[in-house]
Design a protein around this motif. Structure first.
Motif, PDB file in Angstrom:
ATOM      1  N   ASN A  92       7.558 -28.007  37.268  1.00 33.84           N
ATOM      2  CA  ASN A  92       8.656 -28.106  38.225  1.00 33.84           C
ATOM      3  C   ASN A  92       9.922 -27.596  37.549  1.00 33.84           C
ATOM      4  OD1 ASN A  92       9.831 -30.335  36.779  1.00 33.84           O
ATOM      5  ND2 ASN A  92       8.250 -31.612  37.675  1.00 33.84           N
ATOM      6  N   ASP A 106       3.692 -20.465  44.672  1.00 35.24           N
ATOM      7  CA  ASP A 106       4.693 -21.526  44.571  1.00 35.24           C
ATOM      8  C   ASP A 106       4.078 -22.864  44.980  1.00 35.24           C
ATOM      9  OD1 ASP A 106       7.141 -22.682  44.055  1.00 35.24           O
ATOM     10  OD2 ASP A 106       7.953 -22.255  46.035  1.00 35.24           O
ATOM     11  N   ASN A 135       4.054 -25.503  43.454  1.00 31.05           N
ATOM     12  CA  ASN A 135       4.879 -26.635  43.043  1.00 31.05           C
ATOM     13  C   ASN A 135       6.250 -26.642  43.711  1.00 31.05           C
ATOM     14  OD1 ASN A 135       3.044 -27.881  41.112  1.00 31.05           O
ATOM     15  ND2 ASN A 135       3.207 -25.890  40.122  1.00 31.05           N
ATOM     16  N   ARG A 136       6.430 -25.784  44.697  1.00 27.42           N
ATOM     17  CA  ARG A 136       7.636 -25.762  45.519  1.00 27.42           C
ATOM     18  C   ARG A 136       8.922 -25.617  44.706  1.00 27.42           C
ATOM     19  NH1 ARG A 136       4.156 -29.276  46.985  1.00 27.42           N
ATOM     20  NH2 ARG A 136       5.243 -31.130  46.270  1.00 27.42           N
ATOM     21  N   ASP A 191      10.744 -23.035  45.034  1.00 29.92           N
ATOM     22  CA  ASP A 191      11.630 -22.357  45.973  1.00 29.92           C
ATOM     23  C   ASP A 191      11.713 -23.173  47.262  1.00 29.92           C
ATOM     24  OD1 ASP A 191      13.201 -20.555  47.324  1.00 29.92           O
ATOM     25  OD2 ASP A 191      11.611 -19.083  47.629  1.00 29.92           O
ATOM     26  N   GLY A 192      12.497 -24.249  47.199  1.00 31.39           N
ATOM     27  CA  GLY A 192      12.573 -25.184  48.329  1.00 31.39           C
ATOM     28  C   GLY A 192      13.062 -24.558  49.623  1.00 31.39           C
ATOM     29  N   LYS A 216      12.829 -21.324  50.359  1.00 32.49           N
ATOM     30  CA  LYS A 216      11.991 -20.150  50.605  1.00 32.49           C
ATOM     31  C   LYS A 216      12.785 -18.840  50.744  1.00 32.49           C
ATOM     32  CE  LYS A 216       8.335 -22.893  52.764  1.00 32.49           C
ATOM     33  NZ  LYS A 216       8.170 -23.648  51.595  1.00 32.49           N
TER      34      LYS A 216
END
Length: 146
Positions: free
Chosen positions: A106, A126, A128-129, A131-132, A134
């Motif tokens: 993260n 992605d 693990n996100r 790029d919240g 996007k």
């Protein structure tokens, strides 16, 4: 970036803090020896040993992903290498570990936004996100340089 964050990212500062911890452990050991306090000596040995190991890793520009180490029991698979500035070198190993489902990275795992961006782009996913929102730019809250 705050002064604390800047100093935390400085290798020399981290080494000085580790050496201070080792010195405190030595004093604890000495005091435990003089007072025949085995608990204090044991605590000093543990603290000094961990700080000594951390100092060795810091000097060698290496680190371990503890989650990977715990899941796999393999030091080799958990090894992360960093350059002189603290940036991750072996990004490919991070991608491989993530694909094998035993490395959950993260934003906190990266020192700078460009470092996180390189991992994101090289791994091509992605999960693990990072790029919240996007927009293709990950870990936007991290500093641009160490």
């Amino acid at each position: 970036m705050s002064k604390f964050q800047k100093s935390r990212g400085n290798k020399n500062t981290r080494l000085i803090v580790l050496l201070i911890i080792i010195a405190i452990a030595a004093v604890m050991w000495w005091h435990g020896d003089k007072t025949e306090n085995k608990t204090l000596q044991t605590g000093a040995a543990v603290v000094g040993g961990v700080a000594g190991l951390a100092t060795g890793l810091e000097v060698a520009d290496k680190d371990f992903d503890l989650q990977t180490l715990w899941k796999t029991g393999s030091l080799k698979e958990a090894l992360l290498e960093r350059d002189e500035d603290g940036n991750l070198i072996n990004i490919g190993m991070i991608c491989d570990a993530q694909n094998a489902d035993y490395y959950d990275y993260n934003c906190d795992d990266f020192a700078t936004q460009p470092e996180a961006q390189r991992v994101y782009e090289q791994c091509g996913t992605d999960v693990n996100r990072l790029d919240g929102d996007k927009d293709g730019i990950v870990c936007e809250h991290l500093p641009q340089e160490a």
